[in-house]
Design a protein around this motif. Structure first.
Motif, short mmCIF file in Angstrom:
data_model
loop_
_atom_site.label_atom_id
_atom_site.label_comp_id
_atom_site.label_asym_id
_atom_site.label_seq_id
_atom_site.Cartn_x
_atom_site.Cartn_y
_atom_site.Cartn_z
N ILE A 153 0.84 -1.20 0.00
CA ILE A 153 0.00 0.00 0.00
C ILE A 153 0.87 1.24 0.00
N CYS A 156 2.55 1.60 -3.53
CA CYS A 156 1.64 2.04 -4.59
C CYS A 156 1.41 3.53 -4.60
N ARG A 157 1.91 4.24 -3.59
CA ARG A 157 1.81 5.69 -3.62
C ARG A 157 2.70 6.28 -4.70
N PHE A 239 -8.11 -2.50 0.62
CA PHE A 239 -7.44 -1.20 0.45
C PHE A 239 -6.39 -1.26 -0.66
N LEU A 240 -5.60 -2.35 -0.68
CA LEU A 240 -4.57 -2.50 -1.70
C LEU A 240 -5.18 -2.64 -3.09
N LYS A 242 -7.92 -1.27 -4.15
CA LYS A 242 -8.33 0.08 -4.59
C LYS A 242 -7.13 0.92 -4.96
N ARG A 243 -6.05 0.82 -4.18
CA ARG A 243 -4.87 1.64 -4.43
C ARG A 243 -4.15 1.21 -5.71
N SER A 244 -4.02 -0.10 -5.93
CA SER A 244 -3.27 -0.60 -7.08
C SER A 244 -4.14 -0.78 -8.33
N LYS A 245 -5.47 -0.70 -8.14
CA LYS A 245 -6.43 -0.92 -9.23
C LYS A 245 -6.30 -2.33 -9.81
#
Length: 314
Positions: A153, A156-157, A239-240, A242-245
């Motif tokens: 997570i 992925c920022r 959450f991951l 959503k963040r990484s798609k």
């Protein structure tokens, strides 16, 4: 066994050795499902029906704990490096490159440990320290998987995404570990419900009951922690995703509350009985309609009674 582990640790990672030993233990002790016949493997002759539990089982679980601690240390180190990176994409990409071999090593270790736990969780282990230790180690396994997800997570920022090998690890955990964990929990709880009875007087039976209850409480204490660890892992996977798609949840069946269980066959039987009772009541009402005025008068109380029952059910 300890010398063998020391030799493997000095030469290479012992996770492959742990996987082979877990297959031997599973073959000798049998499966938690009595209808399943396990194919016996003989990787190591030191594992037999006499030594498989608790001797070898506790030794391999102790060694697995050490590997998990090392992997946890590596993940913490990786997370510290990510937090020290600069905001610019160039610096992020340059700093991330040396981490790829470490990340791959961590995921490979966790993947092999996952197959190790996959074998032990399906093993009909005797009540006692083996069950207690396995439940605690499973909780550690999911806690470390959650730590790895949290690391990605953070990663992925930046412009960098998650590697394919991480997707495979998530798929493996959802298909090979989590479902059998819940089966093992049910196995432990079923053994708890079958408390042994001790013949020979009330004092002896009371003492045996107290000992059995103490053992049950000790063994089932890690179960809520394990369920919480699984749910936390699934939460951060969402959450991951959503963040990484990347849809990481496609191979994972979300866990549900274990406060109750729905048994399909019993539910169908009860529903059929309810339908038959309703049909009988309707037939009785039709007969009352056609017999006499007295039956017509009795029809109203029957309806009221049915309304009252329906209200209670709702």
């Amino acid at each position: 066994m300890n010398l063998l582990f020391s030799l493997h640790v000095a030469h290479k990672s012992p996770v492959a050795l742990l996987r082979d030993l877990s297959q031997d233990i599973h073959g000798h002790l049998g499966d938690i499902d009595e209808d399943v016949e396990v194919e016996k493997t003989n990787h190591y002759a030191v594992v037999n029906l006499r030594t498989a539990a608790p001797t070898v089982c506790l030794l391999v679980l102790s060694q697995a704990e050490k590997v998990l601690e090392e992997v946890d240390w590596l993940i913490t180190k990786l997370k510290g490096q990510v937090s020290q990176e600069t905001v610019s994409e160039e610096a992020s990409s340059q700093a991330a490159l040396p981490n790829h071999p470490v990340e791959k090593a961590v995921i490979m270790q966790l993947g092999t440990l996952l197959t190790f736990f996959h074998e032990l969780v399906q093993t009909a282990l005797p009540s006692g320290s083996c069950v207690d230790t396995l439940l605690r180690d499973l909780c550690k396994m999911y806690t470390i998987l959650t730590a790895l997800v949290k690391y990605y997570i953070q990663v992925c920022r930046s412009a960098r995404g998650i590697p394919k090998i991480m997707e495979k690890l998530v798929k493996l955990s959802g298909s090979h570990l989590t479902p059998v964990c819940y089966s093992f929990i049910s196995y432990v709880q079923n053994k708890r419900s079958r408390s042994p009875q001790c013949p020979g007087g009330k004092k002896k039976s009371a003492a045996a009951g107290a000992v059995a209850m103490a053992r049950v409480l000790r063994e089932t204490k890690p179960i809520p922690n394990l369920i919480f660890a699984i749910e936390q892992y699934e939460k951060f996977l969402i959450f991951l995703s959503k963040r990484s798609k990347v849809n990481l949840m496609q191979h994972i069946k979300l866990s549900t509350s274990r406060d109750f269980k729905i048994k399909g066959n019993i539910l169908d039987m009860l529903l059929r009985e309810g339908e038959e009772e309703e049909e009988e009541e309707e037939d009785d009402e039709n007969k009352e309609d056609t017999t006499s005025e007295h039956g017509e008068q009795n029809k109203e109380p029957a309806k009221k009674k049915r309304r009252k029952e329906t209200k209670c059910l709702s």
